[in-house]
Design an enzyme around this catalytic site. Structure first.
Site, PDB file in Angstrom:
ATOM      1  N   CYS A 271       0.824  -1.196   0.000  1.00 50.00           N
ATOM      2  CA  CYS A 271       0.000   0.000   0.000  1.00 50.00           C
ATOM      3  C   CYS A 271       0.868   1.261   0.000  1.00 50.00           C
ATOM      4  O   CYS A 271       1.485   1.570  -1.011  1.00 50.00           O
ATOM      5  CB  CYS A 271      -1.001  -0.034   1.147  1.00 50.00           C
ATOM      6  SG  CYS A 271      -2.388   1.113   0.918  1.00 50.00           S
TER       7      CYS A 271
ATOM      8  N   HIS B 231      -3.653  -5.052   0.636  1.00 49.94           N
ATOM      9  CA  HIS B 231      -3.152  -5.393   1.972  1.00 49.94           C
ATOM     10  C   HIS B 231      -3.125  -6.911   2.170  1.00 49.94           C
ATOM     11  O   HIS B 231      -4.015  -7.487   2.796  1.00 49.94           O
ATOM     12  CB  HIS B 231      -4.031  -4.748   3.047  1.00 49.94           C
ATOM     13  CG  HIS B 231      -3.814  -3.285   3.200  1.00 49.94           C
ATOM     14  ND1 HIS B 231      -2.924  -2.753   4.101  1.00 49.94           N
ATOM     15  CD2 HIS B 231      -4.346  -2.236   2.530  1.00 49.94           C
ATOM     16  CE1 HIS B 231      -2.924  -1.433   4.008  1.00 49.94           C
ATOM     17  NE2 HIS B 231      -3.782  -1.092   3.058  1.00 49.94           N
TER      18      HIS B 231
ATOM     19  N   GLU C  81      -1.266  -8.514   4.134  1.00 50.90           N
ATOM     20  CA  GLU C  81      -0.967  -8.865   5.525  1.00 50.90           C
ATOM     21  C   GLU C  81      -2.215  -9.187   6.331  1.00 50.90           C
ATOM     22  O   GLU C  81      -2.158  -9.891   7.335  1.00 50.90           O
ATOM     23  CB  GLU C  81      -0.181  -7.721   6.198  1.00 50.90           C
ATOM     24  CG  GLU C  81      -1.005  -6.539   6.678  1.00 50.90           C
ATOM     25  CD  GLU C  81      -1.481  -5.613   5.564  1.00 50.90           C
ATOM     26  OE1 GLU C  81      -2.314  -4.714   5.848  1.00 50.90           O
ATOM     27  OE2 GLU C  81      -1.030  -5.759   4.421  1.00 50.90           O
TER      28      GLU C  81
END
Length: 246
Positions: free
Chosen positions: A110, A217, A219
């Site tokens: 990001c 994202h 993660e």
């Protein structure tokens, strides 16, 4: 064998106490720790101690953040009420260039992806949702599950690094941003695009080690999404390989 040390550059924010804090979202730390790395937080101190960072890190993660890169760094006008983090910019941009040049694995997510682009001379769209024929890439209102839910499809570049890691030409990703790549920087090549043509992933083509930048994202609940897990496992493997040659 010790775990590879993966540095995560901090944001520098003034919180309600009026003091400044150097901080990183726990989800990034958890993804690194969960895929075999030892996360080590790097304060946003500009270029201070860069040589020591480069000799001690086996990989570097540049995270997402609510803050935006200062527009003057890529030749754009200032925005009203923009939230910037000059100290993080001053740390991340030169560190990205130095790390990639030194063959240290790098992963940008990001804001971190936007930093990678700007570090190599690229530019950014500042408010994608205001542009004709472009999707609104901002997150939906609601709880975390809603915000981080699958938002749109991406097309992976055939034969590219990301396509090889994932094994498919298409995937669904979340979307929580209003800024993104306008013009890729020097030496960068696209790895995936959104339906509106926005570049969603890229890498430095001739770098000596693993590097990847993605606009979404991965993660977030990485263990539940094959593409996210493939990205973090590949990054972890590259960091372990770097540790072993030191």
């Amino acid at each position: 064998m010790s775990l590879p040390i993966i540095g995560i550059v901090c944001c520098r924010w003034r919180l309600e106490s009026h003091h400044f804090y150097h901080l990183v979202g726990e989800k990034y730390i958890a993804a690194i720790a969960g895929t075999g790395g030892f996360p080590l937080l790097i304060p946003a101190l500009g270029q201070a101690h860069m040589a020591q960072i480069l000799t001690q890190m086996d990989g570097l993660l540049f995270t997402g953040s609510p803050s935006n890169i200062e527009p003057h760094l890529y030749g754009a006008p200032s925005l009203t009420n923009d939230f910037n983090d000059a100290e993080r910019d001053a740390t991340s941009l030169p560190l990205i260039r130095a790390a990639i040049g030194a063959g240290i694995p790098v992963l940008g997510l990001c804001r971190g992806a936007q930093e990678m682009n700007v570090a190599f001379g690229g530019t950014l769209h500042q408010q994608i949702q205001t542009l004709p024929d472009m999707l609104d890439h901002r997150e939906d209102d609601g709880d975390l599950a809603t915000m981080y839910g699958a938002a749109h499809e991406i097309s992976l570049t055939p034969g590219g690094l990301l396509q090889q890691l994932y094994g498919s030409n298409h995937a669904m990703v979340n979307s929580l941003h209003q800024q993104g790549v306008k013009q890729l920087g020097s030496g960068l090549i696209s790895e995936a695009t959104a339906p509106d043509g926005l570049i969603e992933a890229f890498r430095v083509a001739d770098a000596p080690a693993f590097n990847l930048a993605v606009q979404w994202h991965p993660e977030w609940q990485y263990q539940d999404h094959p593409l996210s897990l493939a990205i973090f496992n590949a990054f972890a493997a590259a960091c372990l390989a770097h540790q072993q040659i030191q």
